[in-house]
Design a protein around this motif. Structure first.
Motif, PDB file in Angstrom:
ATOM      1  N   TYR A  76      -0.341 -12.539  -3.126  1.00 43.41           N
ATOM      2  CA  TYR A  76       0.344 -11.989  -1.950  1.00 43.41           C
ATOM      3  C   TYR A  76       1.540 -12.841  -1.571  1.00 43.41           C
ATOM      4  O   TYR A  76       2.651 -12.344  -1.340  1.00 43.41           O
ATOM      5  CB  TYR A  76      -0.605 -11.933  -0.743  1.00 43.41           C
ATOM      6  CG  TYR A  76      -1.693 -10.897  -0.817  1.00 43.41           C
ATOM      7  CD1 TYR A  76      -1.654  -9.849  -1.720  1.00 43.41           C
ATOM      8  CD2 TYR A  76      -2.790 -10.971   0.044  1.00 43.41           C
ATOM      9  CE1 TYR A  76      -2.668  -8.914  -1.771  1.00 43.41           C
ATOM     10  CE2 TYR A  76      -3.804 -10.026   0.004  1.00 43.41           C
ATOM     11  CZ  TYR A  76      -3.742  -8.996  -0.913  1.00 43.41           C
ATOM     12  OH  TYR A  76      -4.743  -8.069  -0.961  1.00 43.41           O
TER      13      TYR A  76
ATOM     14  N   SER B 261       6.252  -5.893   6.216  1.00 42.18           N
ATOM     15  CA  SER B 261       5.645  -4.628   5.802  1.00 42.18           C
ATOM     16  C   SER B 261       4.755  -4.824   4.580  1.00 42.18           C
ATOM     17  O   SER B 261       3.665  -4.243   4.493  1.00 42.18           O
ATOM     18  CB  SER B 261       6.732  -3.594   5.494  1.00 42.18           C
ATOM     19  OG  SER B 261       7.492  -3.318   6.643  1.00 42.18           O
ATOM     20  N   TYR B 262       5.209  -5.642   3.649  1.00 42.16           N
ATOM     21  CA  TYR B 262       4.386  -5.919   2.463  1.00 42.16           C
ATOM     22  C   TYR B 262       3.078  -6.613   2.864  1.00 42.16           C
ATOM     23  O   TYR B 262       1.996  -6.225   2.412  1.00 42.16           O
ATOM     24  CB  TYR B 262       5.156  -6.791   1.462  1.00 42.16           C
ATOM     25  CG  TYR B 262       4.305  -7.197   0.287  1.00 42.16           C
ATOM     26  CD1 TYR B 262       4.029  -6.290  -0.734  1.00 42.16           C
ATOM     27  CD2 TYR B 262       3.748  -8.472   0.212  1.00 42.16           C
ATOM     28  CE1 TYR B 262       3.214  -6.641  -1.800  1.00 42.16           C
ATOM     29  CE2 TYR B 262       2.943  -8.832  -0.848  1.00 42.16           C
ATOM     30  CZ  TYR B 262       2.671  -7.916  -1.855  1.00 42.16           C
ATOM     31  OH  TYR B 262       1.851  -8.277  -2.901  1.00 42.16           O
TER      32      TYR B 262
ATOM     33  N   ILE C 130       0.581  -4.200   4.550  1.00 44.76           N
ATOM     34  CA  ILE C 130      -0.115  -3.305   3.631  1.00 44.76           C
ATOM     35  C   ILE C 130      -1.182  -4.057   2.842  1.00 44.76           C
ATOM     36  O   ILE C 130      -2.305  -3.574   2.674  1.00 44.76           O
ATOM     37  CB  ILE C 130       0.898  -2.629   2.684  1.00 44.76           C
ATOM     38  CG1 ILE C 130       1.817  -1.706   3.484  1.00 44.76           C
ATOM     39  CG2 ILE C 130       0.183  -1.839   1.589  1.00 44.76           C
ATOM     40  CD1 ILE C 130       2.982  -1.158   2.691  1.00 44.76           C
ATOM     41  N   CYS C 131      -0.847  -5.256   2.389  1.00 43.90           N
ATOM     42  CA  CYS C 131      -1.826  -6.067   1.664  1.00 43.90           C
ATOM     43  C   CYS C 131      -3.029  -6.419   2.546  1.00 43.90           C
ATOM     44  O   CYS C 131      -4.150  -6.565   2.052  1.00 43.90           O
ATOM     45  CB  CYS C 131      -1.180  -7.350   1.161  1.00 43.90           C
ATOM     46  SG  CYS C 131       0.024  -7.080  -0.156  1.00 43.90           S
TER      47      CYS C 131
ATOM     48  N   VAL D 122       6.194   0.392  -1.530  1.00 46.75           N
ATOM     49  CA  VAL D 122       6.767   0.538  -0.188  1.00 46.75           C
ATOM     50  C   VAL D 122       7.935  -0.433  -0.004  1.00 46.75           C
ATOM     51  O   VAL D 122       8.982  -0.075   0.543  1.00 46.75           O
ATOM     52  CB  VAL D 122       5.689   0.299   0.890  1.00 46.75           C
ATOM     53  CG1 VAL D 122       6.308   0.332   2.280  1.00 46.75           C
ATOM     54  CG2 VAL D 122       4.580   1.330   0.772  1.00 46.75           C
TER      55      VAL D 122
ATOM     56  N   GLY E   1       1.520  -2.876  -1.781  1.00 46.52           N
ATOM     57  CA  GLY E   1       2.719  -2.924  -0.960  1.00 46.52           C
ATOM     58  C   GLY E   1       4.021  -2.909  -1.735  1.00 46.52           C
ATOM     59  O   GLY E   1       5.094  -2.740  -1.150  1.00 46.52           O
TER      60      GLY E   1
END
Length: 388
Positions: A134, A344-345, A348-349, A183, A180
């Protein structure tokens, strides 16, 4: 390491006070530091008694480690002042990220090849591998954004480096880290298509071609293996009701978190009790957390804790979106879009794992967000929002 960092920031804070320098911050930064510390950390300390518990065990130890993470984040409140009183600029910040990604490419190329792209070996060597993935993908997305901001060949090189690192991390087989990426790529397209169409076409086609080559030609492709494993897990759950798998364990933990939330919806049941409950529900393995930032917080710290998590995600995003409208300043537009893509990433993760489980990833999130906001404030567009 953590103690040294805390002492360093205390010294800087005292220096600011005694020198009567301006203490730079804004409401978003204050909220990010205070709300999780109160609604999660102090919740554990006051209501759950986890810090002064005489009981020893991995459940209590995990609760103590997790809850302390947000206490340490108070230190980042002095970061805007440090950046204001120095000549630190966004170029230096992104050059540091570039160096980190170059090191990552070398290290992960060696690790992937040396461990024969074996997911189990990679997970053991890089534990916790999913949080490791991540963090590095999130940093790579920042470097990609910087590449689209830069003009000329330099921008192409930086973007290429970012995509190569993302592909190397994808080969670790952490499915949650994949979620993510589409996106984030879509956001890059939306933010930069108007003056980077050639670059976007190049770097949309490049990863697609490389992924197809990896998927088809690599004999021990972790991507193919993980997709097959996901389908097998899904079939076990739907056809036989067998939850003894990676996906099945997550489903049970999510259901259990929602059930435990009902027992204490406002303040939660606490990290220790949720840990113990998970061990009862999933007998094959004692899973420490609910494998979701949102459900873990909802069950362990209730609506108060969830409101704090939502604040540290959405408050800076709203700040960045407001700044994006200021397209007259190209630097602020770039810094703001980078912040939106990065957060945002991570959001989502966080659907499928506990991103804030360890200090490293928690500090990375705060360091990046605080630095981006500080650099925007330093540009002078938000003088009216600075609290001194």
């Amino acid at each position: 390491m953590t103690t040294t960092l805390v002492l360093f920031f205390i010294v800087i804070f005292l220096f600011i006070i005694f020198r009567k320098e301006k203490f730079v911050t804004n409401n978003v930064l204050l909220g990010m530091a205070i709300l999780p510390a109160v609604f999660i950390s102090l919740n554990e300390y006051i209501l759950k008694g986890v810090f002064y518990s005489s009981i020893t065990g991995e459940d209590v130890s995990f609760a103590q480690r997790y809850s302390k993470n947000f206490i340490y984040m108070f230190c980042f409140l002095v970061l805007p002042s440090i950046l204001f009183f120095t000549k630190f600029k966004y170029q230096q910040f992104f050059n540091i990220i570039l160096i980190s990604i170059l090191i990552s490419i070398g290290f992960n190329t060696y690790t992937n090849v040396y461990l024969d792209f074996d997911r189990d070996k990679l997970a053991q060597a890089l534990s916790p591998v999913i949080l490791y993935d991540y963090g590095l993908i999130a940093l790579s997305l920042l470097l990609m954004s910087y590449g689209f901001f830069l003009k000329g060949i330099k921008g192409y090189i930086f973007t290429f480096i970012a995509i190569i690192n993302i592909l190397l991390i994808v080969l670790h087989g952490s499915r949650g880290a994949w979620l993510g990426i589409p996106v984030a790529f879509l956001m890059v397209f939306i933010f930069y298509w108007h003056n980077n169409i050639k670059k976007i076409i190049t770097f949309v086609l490049l990863p697609i071609i490389l992924m197809i080559c990896i998927f088809m030609l690599l004999p021990n492709s972790p991507i193919q293996k993980r997709l097959v494993a996901f389908n097998e897990d899904k079939e076990k759950i739907l056809e036989t009701g067998n939850y003894n798998s990676s996906v099945g364990g997550r489903v049970l933990m999510w259901e259990n978190a929602l059930q435990e939330f009902k027992n204490a919806p406002f303040t939660g049941i606490g990290t220790t009790k949720l840990y113990q409950s998970n061990c009862i529900v999933y007998k094959q393995e004692c899973l420490a957390h609910a494998h979701s930032v949102y459900l873990q917080t909802l069950a362990a710290h209730g609506l108060l804790g969830l409101s704090a998590i939502l604040f540290i995600f959405f408050a800076p995003i709203i700040f960045f979106i407001q700044e994006i409208r200021n397209k007259k300043n190209r630097k602020i537009y770039f810094l703001s879009t980078s912040g939106v893509i990065f957060i945002s990433y991570i959001m989502i993760c966080s659907l499928t794992d506990l991103y804030f489980m360890i200090k490293g990833t928690t500090m990375l999130y705060y360091l990046v967000v605080f630095t981006l906001i500080s650099l925007i404030l330093k540009e002078g567009s938000n003088d009216n929002k600075i609290i001194s």
